[in-house]
Write a protein that holds these residues in place. Structure first.
Motif: not given
Lengths: 349, 155
Positions: A286-287, A289-290, A292-294, A298, B93, B112, B126, B128
């Motif tokens: 979860f952290r 994902l916060k 970094n970019s999507l 992933i 997101h 997020h 984040p 997009p």
């Protein structure tokens, strides 16, 4: 005389060579397994059994529809006799199982037990970890409280963002383009049908491979004088496992009594609550994902899983030049500390 | 003589094996195809239609109202003074619901920590892409938005 007849009667009807079966199941256990931290593999198996039994009990009352899921679990928790206890056992053994699998993995990693010829079993083990957290994810989505709904939303959207196969995968998991009534049914089917089957296959393979390749043997200083290299599985090791089982039941009961399961806010598709967090074992993800970019968020996680699976071969590259290279150990320490740091960071805010 | 007999047998063998093989592949193939279609969600063509929201006068300049499309997804409709704009409140997101925060002067996503300005553009975090926009029409002083048609409750 009669007993011999009986023996023959069964022997004719179950034509199995019992002696070789006895040999296969009654494995001589290396002495280092007298230490409890080498018996951590049996712990998740025991906890899984607890969940299997309590899970079957819970399905007697659970209704997997958006209208009734939350209400039926509320009934289990507050109305049905000992419902809180059965649900509590299910919940706490799930949490302990994640911890036990991680501890077992750490032990295997830091003792280098994933090396030849146990590479395949390491991969099976990583798959078991993935199935374990999938159980957690589908399980808490079934409660249909706010956390369930938004975790299911975020989780299936993560699947959707995977390049190429993502949209199909997400639609398959959700049973449509968005979270809907189909989704809960599907999560229920995954949780009580598909995942247990997959888990059973992986765990059987895991144990089969442990038995055929044997466990790694370690010598500890104080054991150097012992004459016998091994001790019998039955009854000695089984007794150790039983003691661990007793201890686990004690811990589980204490946890359920002191921290019984509760109900939170019912799922509301129109409002994401201000403070939303997944279960603790997804904190790091979860952290990440916060931060970094999507796409990095992933792909980074996918790469981490692939690296962990491929570690036996990466380790081999490290040790090609220097047989005693400790690079794997240090990367392992760094990786685990990073996981812990992200988890604690998310827990603090 | 002998060799021709052998050939006969192998030809028969070949034929029956091939037929068996084709039959097996065909029957299991068809079953797999049906089964895959059964669990794969239906792929329906999207149709849009205009949905009545409110009289134009009921939303003064600078104010916004919440509205739901036919799938129950939230839309924030704002009177900018130059006209109306309709933004989806689903975060681009991972799909959580954003809400307007006056002190931050932004749409904020609690999952997020994504931020969007009043036009729906990403300002921080984040996400997009900007928040999805719905087409707005004003017909005879009434606000309409174009939303996806819903066939039944299951889809």
């Amino acid at each position: 005389m009669q007993s011999v007849d009986k023996k023959n009667w069964f022997a004719e009807r179950i034509p199995v060579d019992w002696n070789s079966l006895k040999h296969f199941t009654n494995e001589p256990v290396p002495n280092h397994l007298k230490r409890w931290w080498f018996a951590l593999g049996g712990t998740p198996a025991y906890l899984f059994m607890v969940q299997l039994i309590t899970g079957i009990f819970l399905t007697f009352y659970y209704v997997p529809t958006p209208e009734q899921a939350f209400e039926s679990i509320t009934r289990i928790t507050y109305e049905i006799r000992f419902g809180w206890f059965i649900r509590g056992l299910h919940m706490w053994s799930a949490n302990l199982m994640v911890i036990a699998v991680i501890l077992h993995m750490l032990r295997v990693f830091f003792t280098g037990s994933y090396r030849k010829p146990r590479e395949l079993n390491w991969i099976v083990g990583v798959c078991i970890l993935l199935v374990t957290v999938s159980f957690g994810f589908t399980g808490y989505s079934l409660i249909y409280e706010q956390l369930s709904y938004w975790a299911a939303t975020v989780g299936t959207n993560i699947a959707q963002s995977v390049p190429v196969v993502g949209p199909f995968m997400a639609a398959f998991i959700r049973g449509g383009e968005e979270i809907g009534p189909n989704t809960l049914t599907r999560f229920f089917v995954f949780h009580i049908g598909v995942l247990p089957t997959v888990m059973f296959i992986f765990v059987s393979t895991h144990i089969f491979l442990v038995r055929t390749t044997g466990v790694t043997e370690f010598k500890f200083k104080e054991q150097e004088n012992e004459k016998e290299e091994t001790f019998p599985f039955f009854p000695n090791h089984l007794l150790t496992e039983l003691i661990i089982g007793l201890l686990l039941m004690y811990i589980l009961t204490m946890l359920v009594v002191i921290f019984p399961p509760e109900m939170h806010q019912k799922a509301n598709p129109l409002v994401t609550p201000e403070h939303i967090k997944p279960e603790w074992y997804f904190f790091a993800s979860f952290r990440w994902l916060k931060l970094n970019s999507l796409i990095v968020g992933i792909i980074g996680q996918a790469v981490a899983v692939i690296l962990i699976m491929a570690w036996p071969w990466i380790d081999k590259i490290f040790r090609r030049k220097n047989e005693n290279s400790e690079l794997s150990l240090w990367i392992g320490v760094a990786g685990f500390l990073a996981f812990l740091a992200l988890t604690v960071w998310e827990a603090m805010v | 003589m002998d060799s021709s007999k052998k050939d006969d047998v192998s030809r028969r063998n070949f034929l029956s094996t091939t037929l068996m093989g084709v039959g097996l592949v065909a029957s299991y193939g068809v079953t797999t195809f049906y089964a895959a279609n059964f669990i794969a969600p239906e792929d329906k063509k999207k149709i849009y239609r205009s949905l009545y929201v409110a009289p134009e006068k009921s939303v003064p300049v600078g104010k916004s109202i919440d509205f739901e499309d036919l799938k129950g997804r939230k839309i924030a409709i704002t009177n900018t003074g130059d006209g109306f704009k309709a933004l989806s409140t689903s975060c681009t997101h991972l799909g959580c619901q954003v809400h307007w925060e006056n002190e931050k002067n932004a749409f904020y996503c609690p999952c997020h920590e994504g931020y969007f300005d009043s036009d729906g553009n990403v300002t921080k975090g984040p996400p997009p892409a900007p928040l999805a926009k719905y087409d707005v029409e004003i017909i005879d002083g009434n606000i309409f938005v174009k939303v996806e048609e819903v066939y039944n409750a299951i889809s």
